[in-house]
Design a protein around this motif. Structure first.
Motif, PDB file in Angstrom:
ATOM      1  N   TYR A 189     -41.170   0.688  17.471  1.00  0.00           N
ATOM      2  CA  TYR A 189     -41.793  -0.439  16.782  1.00  0.00           C
ATOM      3  C   TYR A 189     -42.665  -1.293  17.699  1.00  0.00           C
ATOM      4  O   TYR A 189     -43.611  -1.929  17.223  1.00  0.00           O
ATOM      5  N   THR A 190     -42.363  -1.311  18.981  1.00  0.00           N
ATOM      6  CA  THR A 190     -43.182  -2.098  19.908  1.00  0.00           C
ATOM      7  C   THR A 190     -44.601  -1.545  19.979  1.00  0.00           C
ATOM      8  O   THR A 190     -45.586  -2.287  19.819  1.00  0.00           O
ATOM      9  N   LEU A 191     -44.716  -0.237  20.195  1.00  0.00           N
ATOM     10  CA  LEU A 191     -46.047   0.383  20.240  1.00  0.00           C
ATOM     11  C   LEU A 191     -46.726   0.319  18.885  1.00  0.00           C
ATOM     12  O   LEU A 191     -47.932   0.083  18.791  1.00  0.00           O
ATOM     13  N   SER A 192     -45.956   0.529  17.825  1.00  0.00           N
ATOM     14  CA  SER A 192     -46.514   0.476  16.475  1.00  0.00           C
ATOM     15  C   SER A 192     -47.153  -0.884  16.217  1.00  0.00           C
ATOM     16  O   SER A 192     -48.291  -0.975  15.749  1.00  0.00           O
ATOM     17  N   GLU A 193     -46.430  -1.950  16.547  1.00  0.00           N
ATOM     18  CA  GLU A 193     -46.956  -3.298  16.330  1.00  0.00           C
ATOM     19  C   GLU A 193     -48.223  -3.533  17.145  1.00  0.00           C
ATOM     20  O   GLU A 193     -49.186  -4.137  16.656  1.00  0.00           O
ATOM     21  N   GLN A 194     -48.238  -3.054  18.376  1.00  0.00           N
ATOM     22  CA  GLN A 194     -49.423  -3.246  19.217  1.00  0.00           C
ATOM     23  C   GLN A 194     -50.669  -2.642  18.578  1.00  0.00           C
ATOM     24  O   GLN A 194     -51.743  -3.258  18.571  1.00  0.00           O
ATOM     25  N   HIS A 195     -50.520  -1.452  18.021  1.00  0.00           N
ATOM     26  CA  HIS A 195     -51.690  -0.789  17.432  1.00  0.00           C
ATOM     27  C   HIS A 195     -52.107  -1.453  16.118  1.00  0.00           C
ATOM     28  O   HIS A 195     -53.312  -1.574  15.841  1.00  0.00           O
ATOM     29  N   TYR A 196     -51.149  -1.884  15.297  1.00  0.00           N
ATOM     30  CA  TYR A 196     -51.523  -2.575  14.061  1.00  0.00           C
ATOM     31  C   TYR A 196     -52.240  -3.892  14.366  1.00  0.00           C
ATOM     32  O   TYR A 196     -53.223  -4.247  13.701  1.00  0.00           O
ATOM     33  N   ARG A 197     -51.752  -4.610  15.358  1.00  0.00           N
ATOM     34  CA  ARG A 197     -52.409  -5.878  15.730  1.00  0.00           C
ATOM     35  C   ARG A 197     -53.802  -5.612  16.309  1.00  0.00           C
ATOM     36  O   ARG A 197     -54.724  -6.399  16.091  1.00  0.00           O
ATOM     37  N   ALA A 198     -53.940  -4.513  17.030  1.00  0.00           N
ATOM     38  CA  ALA A 198     -55.263  -4.159  17.558  1.00  0.00           C
ATOM     39  C   ALA A 198     -56.234  -3.879  16.416  1.00  0.00           C
ATOM     40  O   ALA A 198     -57.396  -4.300  16.456  1.00  0.00           O
ATOM     41  N   ALA A 199     -55.763  -3.175  15.380  1.00  0.00           N
ATOM     42  CA  ALA A 199     -56.615  -2.878  14.219  1.00  0.00           C
ATOM     43  C   ALA A 199     -57.045  -4.169  13.522  1.00  0.00           C
ATOM     44  O   ALA A 199     -58.204  -4.304  13.108  1.00  0.00           O
TER      45      ALA A 199
ATOM     46  N   ASP B 111     -49.050  -2.766   7.008  1.00  0.00           N
ATOM     47  CA  ASP B 111     -48.285  -1.996   7.980  1.00  0.00           C
ATOM     48  C   ASP B 111     -47.620  -2.904   9.015  1.00  0.00           C
ATOM     49  O   ASP B 111     -46.476  -2.672   9.419  1.00  0.00           O
ATOM     50  N   LEU B 112     -48.341  -3.931   9.452  1.00  0.00           N
ATOM     51  CA  LEU B 112     -47.759  -4.886  10.389  1.00  0.00           C
ATOM     52  C   LEU B 112     -46.551  -5.579   9.751  1.00  0.00           C
ATOM     53  O   LEU B 112     -45.517  -5.781  10.404  1.00  0.00           O
ATOM     54  N   GLY B 113     -46.682  -5.930   8.473  1.00  0.00           N
ATOM     55  CA  GLY B 113     -45.562  -6.549   7.760  1.00  0.00           C
ATOM     56  C   GLY B 113     -44.333  -5.663   7.775  1.00  0.00           C
ATOM     57  O   GLY B 113     -43.200  -6.142   7.953  1.00  0.00           O
TER      58      GLY B 113
ATOM     59  N   LEU C 163     -47.800   6.685  13.341  1.00  0.00           N
ATOM     60  CA  LEU C 163     -47.074   7.750  14.031  1.00  0.00           C
ATOM     61  C   LEU C 163     -45.935   7.175  14.878  1.00  0.00           C
ATOM     62  O   LEU C 163     -44.813   7.701  14.892  1.00  0.00           O
ATOM     63  N   HIS C 164     -46.198   6.075  15.580  1.00  0.00           N
ATOM     64  CA  HIS C 164     -45.145   5.437  16.381  1.00  0.00           C
ATOM     65  C   HIS C 164     -44.085   4.791  15.488  1.00  0.00           C
ATOM     66  O   HIS C 164     -42.894   4.815  15.820  1.00  0.00           O
ATOM     67  N   TYR C 165     -44.506   4.230  14.361  1.00  0.00           N
ATOM     68  CA  TYR C 165     -43.544   3.636  13.414  1.00  0.00           C
ATOM     69  C   TYR C 165     -42.574   4.701  12.909  1.00  0.00           C
ATOM     70  O   TYR C 165     -41.360   4.468  12.832  1.00  0.00           O
ATOM     71  N   ASN C 166     -43.103   5.866  12.560  1.00  0.00           N
ATOM     72  CA  ASN C 166     -42.253   6.946  12.072  1.00  0.00           C
ATOM     73  C   ASN C 166     -41.275   7.442  13.133  1.00  0.00           C
ATOM     74  O   ASN C 166     -40.217   7.992  12.801  1.00  0.00           O
ATOM     75  N   ARG C 167     -41.617   7.210  14.400  1.00  0.00           N
ATOM     76  CA  ARG C 167     -40.715   7.567  15.510  1.00  0.00           C
ATOM     77  C   ARG C 167     -39.815   6.399  15.899  1.00  0.00           C
ATOM     78  O   ARG C 167     -39.094   6.472  16.898  1.00  0.00           O
ATOM     79  N   GLN C 168     -39.887   5.317  15.136  1.00  0.00           N
ATOM     80  CA  GLN C 168     -39.100   4.101  15.358  1.00  0.00           C
ATOM     81  C   GLN C 168     -39.427   3.429  16.695  1.00  0.00           C
ATOM     82  O   GLN C 168     -38.599   2.722  17.266  1.00  0.00           O
TER      83      GLN C 168
END
Length: 304
Positions: A193-203, A216-218, A186-191
């Protein structure tokens, strides 16, 4: 959208309630059970209701249960790491068959064909009007909140609420990998990327064998210019899921960016074995031909 792998919920819907809420007949439900689309049960979670609603809507578009079953099996092979295509990808009726929108692509999985778009957007199953399904009287538990996030995520107008639902899930259960993935997307689609990366790394920290999380992290790393790190993430996804077609495609593009065409060639070849037709397969074949021609010219130049 990622669906929770081990879905449990306190609130259950009885069989009679499910039939009433979704306006089904007992015969319809029994037919879907026989086709292997629905597990026979006397009670159902909110997650089950969402899935059965999708089946109902597809059948309303004249798609036979056997075709739905074949499409689901084929889609799981197309997108390694996907457990439930009905809820993890946008679902369309395409004539008498099903197509899925996933990772920005539209695929008809039985034929293995990728498509650019559909002319009849009204066939989008997730948009079919239907009675409102409520997640039960207590959506404060983790499972209920996660299911609520899935339902809200389908509509762009309620995605901010979906983010709120998923955030509440990870507050209650910080080890909920699927919620982190969905938040990341959801954060990636909103561009963001900082929050998006944090959640992918958490997963990934929660589940180091989650191929989709590495893929997704890639995408985030590639989008933010860290191509070497993106290649590493894509390759990890492929170690976990060697038939992950999208990962082969994206890592080939990444190798091209860092001017390593021979490494890209390996992945272009792997991709065209997984996607035998469609626009992305055409591009992959063109890249294979271009790399081989360039290598041939280099050999001729060296020999002369």
């Amino acid at each position: 959208m990622v669906i929770e792998r081990s879905f449990t919920t306190v609130y259950r819907y009885r069989r009679a309630e499910l039939l009433r809420i979704l306006r089904l007949t007992a015969r319809q439900l029994a037919a879907w059970e026989k086709a292997g689309l629905v597990a026979a049960a006397e009670s159902y979670s909110f997650f089950d209701l969402l899935q059965i609603k999708k089946i109902r809507d597809l059948c309303a578009h004249k798609v036979r249960p056997a075709v739905i079953r074949r499409s689901l099996d084929a889609m799981q092979k197309q997108a390694a790491g996907m457990e439930n295509p009905l809820l993890e990808a946008g679902t369309f009726s395409a004539g008498s068959r099903i197509a899925f929108r996933h990772q920005g692509k539209v695929v008809e999985p039985i034929a293995g064909q990728f498509m650019f778009d559909f002319s009849a957007r009204d066939n989008l199953v997730t948009r079919t009007p239907s009675p409102l399904i409520k997640p039960g009287p207590v959506p404060a538990d983790v499972a209920g909140l996660f299911a609520q996030g899935i339902a809200l995520e389908e509509d762009p107008n309620t995605q901010a609420q979906a983010i709120g639902a998923y955030q509440r899930v990870v507050e209650l259960d910080p080890e909920h990998a699927a919620a982190h993935i969905n938040l990341g997307t959801l954060h990636y689609n909103r561009q963001d990327y900082t929050l998006s990366e944090q959640h992918y790394r958490a997963a990934i920290a929660i589940d180091p064998r989650y191929a989709l999380a590495y893929f997704d992290l890639g995408n985030v790393l590639d989008e933010t210019g860290r191509v070497a790190e993106a290649i590493q993430a894509y390759n990890t996804a492929l170690q976990l899921a060697p038939t992950y077609g999208d990962a082969h495609y994206n890592v080939a593009l990444a190798y091209e960016k860092v001017r390593e065409p021979r490494k890209a060639l390996k992945h272009w070849r792997a991709y065209v074995k997984l996607d035998t037709s469609g626009p992305w397969a055409v591009h992959a074949r063109n890249q294979i031909q271009r790399i081989l021609q360039a290598d041939g010219l280099k050999l001729v130049y060296k020999q002369s």
